[in-house]
Design an enzyme around this catalytic site. Sequence first.
Site, PDB file in Angstrom:
ATOM      1  N   TYR A  39      -3.081  -9.743  13.459  1.00  0.00           N
ATOM      2  CA  TYR A  39      -1.762  -9.803  12.832  1.00  0.00           C
ATOM      3  C   TYR A  39      -2.493 -10.311  11.029  1.00  0.00           C
ATOM      4  O   TYR A  39      -1.307 -10.714  10.307  1.00  0.00           O
ATOM      5  CB  TYR A  39      -2.067 -11.728  13.451  1.00  0.00           C
ATOM      6  CG  TYR A  39      -1.442 -12.142  13.792  1.00  0.00           C
ATOM      7  CD1 TYR A  39      -1.079 -10.691  15.292  1.00  0.00           C
ATOM      8  CD2 TYR A  39      -1.981 -13.234  15.047  1.00  0.00           C
ATOM      9  CE1 TYR A  39      -0.968 -10.933  17.186  1.00  0.00           C
ATOM     10  CE2 TYR A  39      -1.380 -13.274  15.839  1.00  0.00           C
ATOM     11  CZ  TYR A  39      -0.762 -12.649  17.079  1.00  0.00           C
ATOM     12  OH  TYR A  39      -0.740 -12.848  18.425  1.00  0.00           O
ATOM     13  N   LYS A  64      -8.239 -12.930  18.157  1.00  0.00           N
ATOM     14  CA  LYS A  64      -8.623 -11.549  18.579  1.00  0.00           C
ATOM     15  C   LYS A  64      -9.082 -10.655  18.551  1.00  0.00           C
ATOM     16  O   LYS A  64      -8.887 -10.308  17.373  1.00  0.00           O
ATOM     17  CB  LYS A  64      -7.494 -11.535  19.955  1.00  0.00           C
ATOM     18  CG  LYS A  64      -6.621 -12.347  20.306  1.00  0.00           C
ATOM     19  CD  LYS A  64      -5.381 -11.995  20.828  1.00  0.00           C
ATOM     20  CE  LYS A  64      -4.089 -13.414  20.667  1.00  0.00           C
ATOM     21  NZ  LYS A  64      -3.405 -13.972  19.736  1.00  0.00           N
ATOM     22  N   HIS A  97      -7.326  -8.462  22.840  1.00  0.00           N
ATOM     23  CA  HIS A  97      -5.928  -8.597  23.213  1.00  0.00           C
ATOM     24  C   HIS A  97      -5.021  -7.938  23.895  1.00  0.00           C
ATOM     25  O   HIS A  97      -4.295  -8.321  23.908  1.00  0.00           O
ATOM     26  CB  HIS A  97      -6.401  -7.980  21.045  1.00  0.00           C
ATOM     27  CG  HIS A  97      -4.515  -8.946  20.715  1.00  0.00           C
ATOM     28  ND1 HIS A  97      -3.811  -8.912  19.208  1.00  0.00           N
ATOM     29  CD2 HIS A  97      -3.252  -8.904  20.813  1.00  0.00           C
ATOM     30  CE1 HIS A  97      -3.044  -9.297  19.560  1.00  0.00           C
ATOM     31  NE2 HIS A  97      -2.403  -9.023  19.973  1.00  0.00           N
TER      32      HIS A  97
END
Length: 262
Positions: A39, A64, A97
């Site tokens: 992200y 993650k 992830h």
Amino acid sequence: MALPQIGFGTYQLQGKDCVNAVRTALDAGYRLIDTAALYENEVEVGRAIRESGIPREEIQVTTKIRGRNHGFDEAQEACRESLRKLGMDYLDLLLIHWPNPKLGKFVETWKALEHALESGKVRGIGVANFNIHHLDQLLESAKVVPALNQVELNPTFQQPELRTFNSKHGIATEAWAPLGRAKILDHPVLVQIAEAHGKSAAQVVIRWHLQIGNLVIPKSSNPDRLAENLDVFNFSLSDADMNAIAAMETGVRASLNPDDLD
């Protein structure tokens, strides 16, 4: 490990918007914050938590390991990098992830997470987007069973077999995009149930998740919505409500099948 059933997701939140949204979520009462290296907002998440004034030990933080950091040494370095970016001494939960099965390294990566757990860098370890056969392969050699499997899950994509498998093995199921990215909230079934309970369709969906045992990480930058998403503990869905929502299943993902990722 014990996690709040409702957390705050930060996918696609960037810069000041991310800082403000996390601060607002914490002010509203959220104590589980979900981020990821992918992200690219770990710095902002860490900043928001520090600026909140809430003691670190009262907040559960998940991040993650992304696909390009699969492998034992690579995952250990990725863990250290996430800690640096977040400005934290430890992580509450570290996940793989995606299994990225074509890389063939998620078992090796899991060994790195187990090492991070043993060293005290993380308090819990888990996975995200793992299908049953990925979990079977992982569990063959794992010393530690994943605490959690974070997957796409909502009333139109309910993953009952995976939820059953997770439960059988003591793995919590956490739903990302639990509201179907808001695309399902005008569904007649949800609208009717919401009207009967004097709640919003989003609240009905979150309540459904809680009643089938899921954890959820809805995302919103709207303060009213953030508060609304937490206000789901003062009503219950009936068996008829639950059956009606169960019938919404389509089996169609909104995102990628984990098997298709490199």
